[in-house]
Design a protein around this motif. Structure first.
Motif, PDB file in Angstrom:
ATOM      1  N   HIS A 147       0.858  -1.230  -0.078  1.00 26.46           N
ATOM      2  CA  HIS A 147       0.056   0.009   0.022  1.00 26.46           C
ATOM      3  C   HIS A 147       0.778   1.221  -0.013  1.00 26.46           C
ATOM      4  CE1 HIS A 147      -3.081  -2.851   1.369  1.00 26.46           C
ATOM      5  NE2 HIS A 147      -3.791  -2.006   0.521  1.00 26.46           N
ATOM      6  N   TYR A 148       2.111   0.970   0.371  1.00 25.68           N
ATOM      7  CA  TYR A 148       2.992   2.286   0.390  1.00 25.68           C
ATOM      8  C   TYR A 148       2.986   2.826  -1.018  1.00 25.68           C
ATOM      9  CZ  TYR A 148       7.555   4.620   0.894  1.00 25.68           C
ATOM     10  OH  TYR A 148       8.587   5.492   0.886  1.00 25.68           O
ATOM     11  N   PHE A 149       2.989   2.020  -2.016  1.00 19.15           N
ATOM     12  CA  PHE A 149       3.325   2.363  -3.547  1.00 19.15           C
ATOM     13  C   PHE A 149       1.953   2.934  -4.240  1.00 19.15           C
ATOM     14  CE2 PHE A 149       6.554  -0.608  -1.930  1.00 19.15           C
ATOM     15  CZ  PHE A 149       7.622   0.404  -2.229  1.00 19.15           C
ATOM     16  N   ARG A 150       0.881   2.793  -3.548  1.00 23.76           N
ATOM     17  CA  ARG A 150      -0.419   3.295  -4.198  1.00 23.76           C
ATOM     18  C   ARG A 150      -0.574   4.463  -4.039  1.00 23.76           C
ATOM     19  NH1 ARG A 150      -4.483  -1.546  -2.756  1.00 23.76           N
ATOM     20  NH2 ARG A 150      -3.213  -3.454  -3.248  1.00 23.76           N
ATOM     21  N   PHE A 151      -1.574   5.117  -4.848  1.00 20.42           N
ATOM     22  CA  PHE A 151      -2.043   6.498  -5.165  1.00 20.42           C
ATOM     23  C   PHE A 151      -3.099   6.768  -4.235  1.00 20.42           C
ATOM     24  CE2 PHE A 151       0.750   6.083  -8.722  1.00 20.42           C
ATOM     25  CZ  PHE A 151       1.523   7.300  -8.598  1.00 20.42           C
ATOM     26  N   PRO A 152      -3.686   8.017  -3.659  1.00 15.68           N
ATOM     27  CA  PRO A 152      -4.767   8.116  -3.052  1.00 15.68           C
ATOM     28  C   PRO A 152      -5.800   7.543  -3.608  1.00 15.68           C
ATOM     29  CG  PRO A 152      -3.342  10.115  -2.883  1.00 15.68           C
ATOM     30  CD  PRO A 152      -2.599   9.114  -3.711  1.00 15.68           C
ATOM     31  N   HIS A 153      -6.146   7.854  -4.929  1.00 15.79           N
ATOM     32  CA  HIS A 153      -7.353   7.305  -5.622  1.00 15.79           C
ATOM     33  C   HIS A 153      -7.578   5.919  -5.509  1.00 15.79           C
ATOM     34  CE1 HIS A 153      -4.695   6.790  -9.216  1.00 15.79           C
ATOM     35  NE2 HIS A 153      -5.548   6.049  -9.570  1.00 15.79           N
ATOM     36  N   GLU A 154      -6.468   5.087  -5.281  1.00 18.01           N
ATOM     37  CA  GLU A 154      -6.755   3.512  -5.205  1.00 18.01           C
ATOM     38  C   GLU A 154      -7.250   3.161  -3.958  1.00 18.01           C
ATOM     39  OE1 GLU A 154      -3.270   1.559  -7.772  1.00 18.01           O
ATOM     40  OE2 GLU A 154      -2.675   3.505  -6.952  1.00 18.01           O
ATOM     41  N   PHE A 155      -7.645   4.009  -2.989  1.00 16.83           N
ATOM     42  CA  PHE A 155      -8.133   3.708  -1.567  1.00 16.83           C
ATOM     43  C   PHE A 155      -9.497   4.084  -1.564  1.00 16.83           C
ATOM     44  CE2 PHE A 155      -3.698   4.335  -1.060  1.00 16.83           C
ATOM     45  CZ  PHE A 155      -3.263   2.932  -0.327  1.00 16.83           C
ATOM     46  N   SER A 156     -10.461   3.016  -0.690  1.00 15.60           N
ATOM     47  CA  SER A 156     -11.707   3.512  -0.522  1.00 15.60           C
ATOM     48  C   SER A 156     -11.936   4.482   0.350  1.00 15.60           C
ATOM     49  CB  SER A 156     -12.509   2.168   0.008  1.00 15.60           C
ATOM     50  OG  SER A 156     -11.781   1.886   1.015  1.00 15.60           O
ATOM     51  N   GLY A 157     -12.890   4.862   0.681  1.00 15.66           N
ATOM     52  CA  GLY A 157     -13.304   6.016   1.626  1.00 15.66           C
ATOM     53  C   GLY A 157     -12.951   5.516   3.091  1.00 15.66           C
ATOM     54  N   GLY A 158     -13.103   4.545   3.586  1.00 15.03           N
ATOM     55  CA  GLY A 158     -12.844   3.818   4.851  1.00 15.03           C
ATOM     56  C   GLY A 158     -11.011   3.784   4.959  1.00 15.03           C
ATOM     57  N   GLN A 159     -10.615   3.317   3.801  1.00 11.54           N
ATOM     58  CA  GLN A 159      -8.933   3.141   3.606  1.00 11.54           C
ATOM     59  C   GLN A 159      -8.505   4.640   3.778  1.00 11.54           C
ATOM     60  OE1 GLN A 159      -8.604   0.754   0.079  1.00 11.54           O
ATOM     61  NE2 GLN A 159      -8.098  -1.138   1.233  1.00 11.54           N
ATOM     62  N   ARG A 160      -8.992   5.548   3.244  1.00 11.07           N
ATOM     63  CA  ARG A 160      -8.299   7.017   3.075  1.00 11.07           C
ATOM     64  C   ARG A 160      -8.613   7.323   4.558  1.00 11.07           C
ATOM     65  NH1 ARG A 160     -10.514   7.731  -2.384  1.00 11.07           N
ATOM     66  NH2 ARG A 160     -12.400   8.875  -1.510  1.00 11.07           N
ATOM     67  N   GLN A 161      -9.560   7.192   5.302  1.00 12.22           N
ATOM     68  CA  GLN A 161      -9.537   7.466   6.746  1.00 12.22           C
ATOM     69  C   GLN A 161      -8.529   6.909   7.634  1.00 12.22           C
ATOM     70  OE1 GLN A 161     -10.074  10.225   8.131  1.00 12.22           O
ATOM     71  NE2 GLN A 161     -12.024  10.444   7.779  1.00 12.22           N
ATOM     72  N   ALA A 184     -18.828  10.599   6.582  1.00 15.63           N
ATOM     73  CA  ALA A 184     -19.012  10.395   4.858  1.00 15.63           C
ATOM     74  C   ALA A 184     -18.838   8.997   4.695  1.00 15.63           C
ATOM     75  CB  ALA A 184     -17.447  11.290   4.246  1.00 15.63           C
ATOM     76  N   LEU A 185     -18.835   8.155   5.851  1.00 17.82           N
ATOM     77  CA  LEU A 185     -18.555   6.574   5.309  1.00 17.82           C
ATOM     78  C   LEU A 185     -19.927   5.768   5.740  1.00 17.82           C
ATOM     79  CD1 LEU A 185     -15.211   6.108   7.135  1.00 17.82           C
ATOM     80  CD2 LEU A 185     -15.780   6.489   4.931  1.00 17.82           C
ATOM     81  N   ASP A 186     -20.058   4.695   4.908  1.00 14.00           N
ATOM     82  CA  ASP A 186     -21.274   3.684   5.215  1.00 14.00           C
ATOM     83  C   ASP A 186     -21.197   3.359   6.630  1.00 14.00           C
ATOM     84  OD1 ASP A 186     -21.756   4.008   2.716  1.00 14.00           O
ATOM     85  OD2 ASP A 186     -20.973   1.855   1.978  1.00 14.00           O
ATOM     86  N   VAL A 187     -22.172   2.919   7.036  1.00 14.80           N
ATOM     87  CA  VAL A 187     -22.493   2.615   8.456  1.00 14.80           C
ATOM     88  C   VAL A 187     -21.626   1.352   8.950  1.00 14.80           C
ATOM     89  CG1 VAL A 187     -24.183   1.948  10.327  1.00 14.80           C
ATOM     90  CG2 VAL A 187     -24.853   3.411   8.676  1.00 14.80           C
ATOM     91  N   SER A 188     -21.477   0.388   8.027  1.00 15.57           N
ATOM     92  CA  SER A 188     -20.528  -0.639   8.436  1.00 15.57           C
ATOM     93  C   SER A 188     -19.260  -0.343   8.530  1.00 15.57           C
ATOM     94  CB  SER A 188     -20.916  -1.814   7.192  1.00 15.57           C
ATOM     95  OG  SER A 188     -20.493  -1.300   5.912  1.00 15.57           O
ATOM     96  N   ILE A 189     -18.752   0.698   7.621  1.00 10.50           N
ATOM     97  CA  ILE A 189     -17.244   1.087   7.669  1.00 10.50           C
ATOM     98  C   ILE A 189     -17.180   1.938   8.753  1.00 10.50           C
ATOM     99  CG2 ILE A 189     -15.523   2.189   6.321  1.00 10.50           C
ATOM    100  CD1 ILE A 189     -16.703  -0.236   4.787  1.00 10.50           C
ATOM    101  N   GLN A 190     -18.142   2.763   9.272  1.00  8.73           N
ATOM    102  CA  GLN A 190     -18.141   3.662  10.203  1.00  8.73           C
ATOM    103  C   GLN A 190     -17.587   2.886  11.580  1.00  8.73           C
ATOM    104  OE1 GLN A 190     -21.600   5.710  11.084  1.00  8.73           O
ATOM    105  NE2 GLN A 190     -21.430   7.097   9.548  1.00  8.73           N
TER     106      GLN A 190
END
Ligand code: SF4
Length: 322
Positions: A147-161, A184-190
């Motif tokens: 994940h170190y090498f990924r760009f921000p757009h490659e992550f979901s909302g929960g991962q970005r948090q 801003a996240l779905d309840v399950s991800i919250q």
């Protein structure tokens, strides 16, 4: 005895209002004379509707916006008047997690590099140490090395948090101000993010200031709750007490709007009349007077003070403060 890590005393943050017709200069009174403190290791939540001043309070503590008046004291040291250079080491210890960290992540940089730059700005470690620190913190929030090498757009909302949490944690802070971190996240991800936050709080001995418009979200993670309305703190007590014995009419209305999972339990919804008044020209007595079902004459002219009527339970309302 509880150790205070942060004290906010009579904080006011006003912004100049656009003045189209000339004349008297007006101000948006976003935060209007509030005081509270954070005990070491606790989670204190500030709740209230959008525009009540809770996010401005968080930003004022970090001096991302300049307070107009009042004092912010971190570990016994007043920090309100410190210059940028003196604030630098304190900013390391007071970190913030935003609602959507995506907007603050450079889309052209890999996540590992973004986190490393945070360390570089604060002159922490050499290149090799920084890379190792980033790898470690990514693993702490549940990522793998790739994940170190990924760009921000490659992550979901929960991962970005979780990246937002990693960016805060990598500075080894004492306090994290979480501004609507899950709204801003779905309840399950919250719940995943909230559980992770609780784990990290224990592992890193963190104190959290949690900002949310939703009382039901803060219920399970807060030790104490402060309720804000129109720039004022109107009630403050422990989480159990606020849910079992709410006193301020605004808190009661907020609680009544939380859906009850069991349809057999009927809870009367308190519908507030009217809109929140303008923070440029708040009511001259109680700020809640224009919407309160219990308002009486005194409420129009006298500002109720936040007072402790029941042990460890403060409320700003003339129904209790005689
Ligand atoms: Fe309502 Fe008056 Fe209490 Fe304000 S002071 S909450 S208007 S009863």
């Amino acid at each position: 005895m509880n150790e205070k890590v942060l004290e906010v005393k009579n904080l006011k943050t006003y912004f100049p209002a656009a003045n189209t017709f000339g004349g008297e200069k007006k101000f948006v009174k976003a935060v209007n004379d509030i005081s509270f403190h954070l005990n070491k290791g606790e989670t204190y939540s500030l709740v209230g509707e959008s525009g009540c001043g809770k996010s401005t309070t968080g930003r004022s503590i970090l001096r991302l916006v300049e307070p107009t008046d009042g004092e912010i004291i971190y570990l016994g040291e007043p920090i309100t008047k410190l210059g940028n250079k003196e604030m630098m080491p304190i900013r390391r210890k007071l970190q913030m997690v935003f609602q959507d960290p995506y907007s603050s992540l450079n889309p052209r940089k890999r996540v590992g590099r973004i986190l490393e730059e945070t360390l570089k700005i604060h002159n922490i470690g050499d290149k090799e140490e920084r890379t190792q620190k980033v790898m470690d913190i990514l693993s702490t929030v549940g990522f793998q090395d790739e994940h170190y090498f990924r760009f921000p757009h490659e992550f979901s909302g929960g991962q970005r948090q979780r990246i937002g949490l990693a960016r805060a944690l990598i500075m080894n802070p004492d306090i994290i101000i979480c501004d609507e971190p899950v709204s801003a996240l779905d309840v399950s991800i919250q719940s995943q993010v909230l559980n992770l936050l609780e784990e990290l709080q224990n592992d890193f001995h963190l104190t959290l200031l949690f900002i949310s418009h939703d009382l039901s979200v803060v219920r399970h993670i807060s030790d104490r709750i402060g309720v804000m309305y129109l720039g004022k703190l109107v009630e403050e007590t422990s989480t159990d007490e606020i849910f079992s014995n709410p006193m301020h009419p605004y808190t009661k209305a907020l609680l009544s709007s939380i859906p009850v999972p069991n349809p057999a339990i009927k809870r009367e919804k308190i519908k507030l009349k009217g809109e929140i008044p303008s923070p440029i020209n708040p009511p001259s007595g109680c700020v809640f007077e224009t919407r309160c079902p219990f308002a009486f004459d005194k409420c129009k002219t006298v500002i109720p003070e936040l007072m402790e009527n029941v042990p460890d339970h403060k409320v700003a309302c003339h129904l209790y403060n005689n």
